[in-house]
Scaffold this motif. Sequence first.
Motif, PDB file in Angstrom:
ATOM      1  N   LEU A 176       0.828  -1.208   0.000  1.00  0.00           N
ATOM      2  CA  LEU A 176       0.000   0.000   0.000  1.00  0.00           C
ATOM      3  C   LEU A 176       0.866   1.264   0.000  1.00  0.00           C
ATOM      4  O   LEU A 176       0.606   2.213  -0.749  1.00  0.00           O
ATOM      5  N   GLU A 177       1.913   1.279   0.810  1.00  0.00           N
ATOM      6  CA  GLU A 177       2.818   2.438   0.855  1.00  0.00           C
ATOM      7  C   GLU A 177       3.405   2.732  -0.523  1.00  0.00           C
ATOM      8  O   GLU A 177       3.361   3.867  -1.014  1.00  0.00           O
ATOM      9  N   ARG A 178       3.949   1.714  -1.163  1.00  0.00           N
ATOM     10  CA  ARG A 178       4.629   1.933  -2.435  1.00  0.00           C
ATOM     11  C   ARG A 178       3.652   2.231  -3.576  1.00  0.00           C
ATOM     12  O   ARG A 178       3.976   2.987  -4.480  1.00  0.00           O
ATOM     13  N   ARG A 179       2.449   1.668  -3.535  1.00  0.00           N
ATOM     14  CA  ARG A 179       1.447   2.014  -4.550  1.00  0.00           C
ATOM     15  C   ARG A 179       0.988   3.458  -4.364  1.00  0.00           C
ATOM     16  O   ARG A 179       0.810   4.191  -5.330  1.00  0.00           O
ATOM     17  N   LEU A 180       0.815   3.873  -3.103  1.00  0.00           N
ATOM     18  CA  LEU A 180       0.450   5.270  -2.840  1.00  0.00           C
ATOM     19  C   LEU A 180       1.542   6.214  -3.310  1.00  0.00           C
ATOM     20  O   LEU A 180       1.250   7.238  -3.933  1.00  0.00           O
ATOM     21  N   ARG A 181       2.789   5.881  -2.997  1.00  0.00           N
ATOM     22  CA  ARG A 181       3.905   6.722  -3.468  1.00  0.00           C
ATOM     23  C   ARG A 181       3.878   6.861  -4.984  1.00  0.00           C
ATOM     24  O   ARG A 181       4.089   7.940  -5.530  1.00  0.00           O
ATOM     25  N   GLN A 182       3.637   5.738  -5.654  1.00  0.00           N
ATOM     26  CA  GLN A 182       3.588   5.735  -7.117  1.00  0.00           C
ATOM     27  C   GLN A 182       2.446   6.641  -7.603  1.00  0.00           C
ATOM     28  O   GLN A 182       2.637   7.468  -8.496  1.00  0.00           O
ATOM     29  N   ASP A 183       1.264   6.481  -7.028  1.00  0.00           N
ATOM     30  CA  ASP A 183       0.082   7.222  -7.478  1.00  0.00           C
ATOM     31  C   ASP A 183       0.102   8.694  -7.077  1.00  0.00           C
ATOM     32  O   ASP A 183      -0.591   9.506  -7.682  1.00  0.00           O
ATOM     33  N   LEU A 184       0.873   9.024  -6.034  1.00  0.00           N
ATOM     34  CA  LEU A 184       0.930  10.412  -5.563  1.00  0.00           C
ATOM     35  C   LEU A 184       2.214  11.123  -5.984  1.00  0.00           C
ATOM     36  O   LEU A 184       2.491  12.229  -5.521  1.00  0.00           O
ATOM     37  N   ALA A 185       2.974  10.519  -6.874  1.00  0.00           N
ATOM     38  CA  ALA A 185       4.231  11.122  -7.340  1.00  0.00           C
ATOM     39  C   ALA A 185       3.967  12.536  -7.852  1.00  0.00           C
ATOM     40  O   ALA A 185       2.990  12.784  -8.558  1.00  0.00           O
ATOM     41  N   GLY A 186       4.820  13.445  -7.436  1.00  0.00           N
ATOM     42  CA  GLY A 186       4.705  14.831  -7.878  1.00  0.00           C
ATOM     43  C   GLY A 186       3.814  15.707  -7.012  1.00  0.00           C
ATOM     44  O   GLY A 186       3.748  16.911  -7.220  1.00  0.00           O
ATOM     45  N   THR A 187       3.141  15.119  -6.021  1.00  0.00           N
ATOM     46  CA  THR A 187       2.254  15.910  -5.156  1.00  0.00           C
ATOM     47  C   THR A 187       2.982  16.485  -3.948  1.00  0.00           C
ATOM     48  O   THR A 187       2.467  17.400  -3.305  1.00  0.00           O
ATOM     49  N   GLY A 188       4.132  15.921  -3.605  1.00  0.00           N
ATOM     50  CA  GLY A 188       4.843  16.335  -2.397  1.00  0.00           C
ATOM     51  C   GLY A 188       4.349  15.628  -1.143  1.00  0.00           C
ATOM     52  O   GLY A 188       4.914  15.805  -0.065  1.00  0.00           O
ATOM     53  N   ILE A 189       3.310  14.815  -1.263  1.00  0.00           N
ATOM     54  CA  ILE A 189       2.796  14.072  -0.104  1.00  0.00           C
ATOM     55  C   ILE A 189       3.783  12.954   0.229  1.00  0.00           C
ATOM     56  O   ILE A 189       4.165  12.167  -0.633  1.00  0.00           O
ATOM     57  N   GLU A 190       4.199  12.910   1.494  1.00  0.00           N
ATOM     58  CA  GLU A 190       5.106  11.861   1.965  1.00  0.00           C
ATOM     59  C   GLU A 190       4.292  10.646   2.388  1.00  0.00           C
ATOM     60  O   GLU A 190       3.217  10.795   2.979  1.00  0.00           O
ATOM     61  N   VAL A 191       4.801   9.458   2.091  1.00  0.00           N
ATOM     62  CA  VAL A 191       4.126   8.215   2.470  1.00  0.00           C
ATOM     63  C   VAL A 191       5.155   7.283   3.104  1.00  0.00           C
ATOM     64  O   VAL A 191       6.238   7.077   2.551  1.00  0.00           O
ATOM     65  N   SER A 192       4.815   6.748   4.277  1.00  0.00           N
ATOM     66  CA  SER A 192       5.684   5.779   4.948  1.00  0.00           C
ATOM     67  C   SER A 192       4.790   4.701   5.559  1.00  0.00           C
ATOM     68  O   SER A 192       3.566   4.787   5.491  1.00  0.00           O
ATOM     69  N   SER A 193       5.407   3.692   6.156  1.00  0.00           N
ATOM     70  CA  SER A 193       4.615   2.620   6.759  1.00  0.00           C
ATOM     71  C   SER A 193       5.298   2.067   8.000  1.00  0.00           C
ATOM     72  O   SER A 193       6.488   2.294   8.230  1.00  0.00           O
ATOM     73  N   ALA A 194       4.507   1.308   8.775  1.00  0.00           N
ATOM     74  CA  ALA A 194       5.000   0.655   9.988  1.00  0.00           C
ATOM     75  C   ALA A 194       4.028  -0.469  10.342  1.00  0.00           C
ATOM     76  O   ALA A 194       2.934  -0.547   9.777  1.00  0.00           O
TER      77      ALA A 194
END
Length: 192
Positions: A21-39
């Motif tokens: 989910l983290e990496r798919r979100l990063r992919q889909d939000l590329a260029g928005t500046g939104i940071e995505v991490s997981s735990a």
Amino acid sequence: MNGPGHVLVVCTGNVCRSPYLERRLRQDLAGTGIEVSSAGTRGLVGRDMDPTSRALLVRAGADAEGFAARELTSELVAGADLVITAAREHRAAAARLHPAALRRAMTLRDLADLLDGVTPRELADGYHGESTWVRHVVDVAASRRGLVPARQDGVDVTDPIGRGPEVFDRMAAEIDGALVPVVAALRAAPSA
């Protein structure tokens, strides 16, 4: 506090569902500046993601490199504008660690249901840069809680750990489907 914001994704071991989910979100939000991490609530600290989750990410064209599982902490929860969880038990765990985050912690599927059908114009109305865009999207979703019936079942994303590739495929399909309204809302930030 202004700006795009930070999304924290949570599952149990932080090796199957939340890395995907983290990496798919990063992919889909590329260029928005939104940071995505997981735990993970019982994070297998330092471990790489499950090889099947990795293969699914690569197949989807997402970056699967440089991942290391982490344990969920109160500091991680406090620092997130949105906590997306794979299951309701993870939402409860995040809220126990940082009770003030209860309003901004939601399961992926509950969040998707709340944001489904919300237009970019509806999202932009009322946003004046007083908080991060991610936190504004959370506020819009939370304001719809009384209007959108809560799921009684099918809330949790299937946990594929230790199971066959078909279960991982189901997990990926559940995540990818739920991401559609979530990504649309997070990408709808008005231009400066």
